[in-house]
Design a protein around this motif. Sequence first.
Motif, PDB file in Angstrom:
ATOM      1  N   PRO A  97      -6.510  -1.388  -6.789  1.00 21.29           N
ATOM      2  CA  PRO A  97      -7.032  -0.656  -5.626  1.00 21.29           C
ATOM      3  C   PRO A  97      -7.424   0.769  -5.995  1.00 21.29           C
ATOM      4  N   GLU A 157       0.826  -1.199   0.000  1.00 20.03           N
ATOM      5  CA  GLU A 157       0.000   0.000   0.000  1.00 20.03           C
ATOM      6  C   GLU A 157       0.862   1.252   0.000  1.00 20.03           C
ATOM      7  N   ASP A 194      -4.696   0.872  -1.452  1.00 20.38           N
ATOM      8  CA  ASP A 194      -4.531  -0.439  -0.834  1.00 20.38           C
ATOM      9  C   ASP A 194      -3.451  -1.248  -1.546  1.00 20.38           C
ATOM     10  N   SER A 195      -2.981  -2.280  -0.876  1.00 20.50           N
ATOM     11  CA  SER A 195      -2.047  -3.220  -1.501  1.00 20.50           C
ATOM     12  C   SER A 195      -2.755  -3.988  -2.617  1.00 20.50           C
TER      13      SER A 195
END
Length: 854
Positions: free
Chosen positions: A825, A777, A793-794
């Motif tokens: 993401p 992330e 986000d990752s």
Amino acid sequence: MPAFVAQAAEEEDIERIEVTGSHIKRTDMEGPSPVTSLSSEDISKSGVTDLIGLFAKLPISGQGTFSTQANSSDDTANGGSSVSLRGLGADSTLILVNGRRVSVSPFAKSIDTAFVDINNIPIAAIKRVDILKDGASAIYGSDAIAGVINIILRDDMDGAELNVKFGDTADGGGEEQNVSLVWGNSDEKSSHTFVLDYFKREEVLYADRDYSKSANQAALRPNDPFATDFRSSSGIPGTIELASDPTVRVPDTFGNDVCAPEDIGGPFCRYDYAPHMSMFPESERFSFNYMGKYEISDSVEGFAELNGQNSKSVVRGAGSPSFEELFMSGDNPNHPFADDPDSEFYQQDLTMRRRTVDIGNRQKNVDSDYYRVILGARGDIGDWNWEAAYSYIKSESTEMGVDGFPNSQRIQEAIDSGLWNPFEPSSNSEEALAYIETFTTRTGKSTNKSFDAKISGPVFSLPAGELFVGFGAEYREQSISDNPDDQFLRGNVFGTEATQANASRDNTAIFGEVMVPIFDSLEMQFALRYEDYSDFGTTTDPKVSFLWTPTENLSFRGSYGTAFRAPSLHQIGLGRTDESPNLVDDIRCAAVGNINKACEPQEYTAVFEGNPDLGPEESTSYNLGVIYNITDNINFSLDYYNYEIEDIIDSDTQFIFSNFGADPNVVERLPSNIPGDPGEVVTIFDSFQNIGDLDTSGIDLDFRWDLDTGLGQFKLAYILNYVLEYEDRRPGAEGGQRIDTEVGDFEQPEFRWTASADWIGFDENLGVNLAVNYIDEFEQDAAVQAVGMPKVDSFTTVDTAINFYGFKNTVLTLGATNLFNEEPPFAYHDFMGFVVNVHSGQGRFAYLQAKYSF
């Protein structure tokens, strides 16, 4: 593990080979510098169909790596792709083919980033790829700050190989076809390898993905308080504004053609441009490669390398927007308020925000040709090896705007004469539309001509083995030209971007290396390179490295050196170029608040020009590592790297805008009737400078485990890049420096890793490959960060393939990348809803491949 130099000296029948990172031939692939090699089999297992697909998955790749994803009518390098090692920029990663330079793309990325277009090299022609992961200017010269990618082409074919691949995405668009034929023959006197490759990819539009089908991300994510409506303020039929004060405006809801109610946002008639834009452009490439060598005598061999490619791309964008470039006089026959004396617009001169959808959406066709010719000879003089070659590499590109581009001069003439009514699109004739539309042309050419010669061999024997030296010289001439047509130069085309740049240089280099066996277990390598450039002067770069092998299974390595990057010819020779960056008007925001979204990011016109007074970027780097064979089947390498880069060449338009936005020599503004209001921005003037410094450090881990079981053979691997520090420092508002970017900031994940497992069944008829790719992330773009806003986000994807070897001379593969069709993401900074420079919007891509050898 590496063999001792002393052992190599005793075993005279061991062939010496040249390893990426040194001009001195050695007896093994493992040297003092960290090099990762990917074989053609490794590339095939990844499931990718082009090199950028491979490099984008490498943990060492970072911010600045780019593909054709997000090519648009506003892009300045459509159709090109390149890689940025360690996030230091594509122009700080040196790309070689068979150890030699190639020409850069004639069209720079983001107007100034010179890059080698790796799309010019088909996967079918590749024997292996070596990635040198430390600075190497002492060996190879400019651009090797972050490292070197050396692409080794196939030259040993004896027979023929036909490979056919077909694939498609799960969510629409992006169908791919790839056919390659490799054939050749080898005998005692000569060898010849030929490669023909055809590749075609269908376009993917943002409309093909649910998360990017609209620029109104607030509507796509109604429960997300941070989601933004990115729809343009330039709509159809548009927004009407007073020419004397454009802040007085209303959406066009008058007459027969009106702004749709759902498109009215505040005082603007908005437009959703996202569905009409390319996420991935349509691409088609045809390549030819030849590698040949012929034994002239027992000690001399001639060689030739011929490579060529034609590539075509089709890039789409929404209709051209105008932002107060067009005007209508108060007595114009088409004035929308001619019969409304009560209106504040009555008999007033007008300007407008208006999108010319009526002449079609924008389309650019890019046609590029790449040629590479190497002619040379190599041979032996006793124990010494020598090589000399002449190289000529040329890249040519033509970018044509074939639909949706208005000529601003003619469109203004059509408004003035009454031929074209911007506020009643349905009333305009075909004649009027044909008159305002134009076709644009931009041509580019980049050449690289060089002659190089080198020689290496043993000088004398030491107790631990022979001392080897190598030295050589190189002369290189480079040129670039990037020329849009006269319409661009006169500023008569709005709604698009183009660059103009013309420059050339030559440079001469001399270099030398010494490889010294200090002890049986310790080897030292010293290198020095001197370069003389015609446009900015000279530079000298040393490098020192060592390889210490205290036991058979354990080695330590390290290197220290300096490196540099010469200013690109685009950065020096760029002519006046208009860009449209998303910026925040901090000066106006502080003065009058969020008038016309002054406190929010939006497009402004920034004018750039080259700077002939630029100096080179300079860096110091070192690497320390360990290589350990735990058992015969388990080994790992662990390396620590550290780079310190000074005098980074870049521009910082937001900094200029925020700190000098009240200076009329820097920012041109319209007058305003509001007290204290500095006025709306017309133009921001900027250029390139040696503007800052950057430090980065981190750890590379490469773990391998080969495991034989009753169920077959497993090969397990784990590759990690963990960034300990990334600190990009730029000028501060009151002198000194400020930290512009740190690790964990936007597009700067702290770590990336790939874990893979390959299985071959006990009968060797079936194999399975599985890989898990992870990107950590990171923060949202600083321009949109707000309290409570989640990070980007990752992103984890899984690639897999099943290989069947049961038919003679045939391999059948069924595979998929991003097997579980993970969406990228969400990111809040732009209309597409994800970070196109880090994550892919391709989604699941399933493919079937067949390879037949005969």
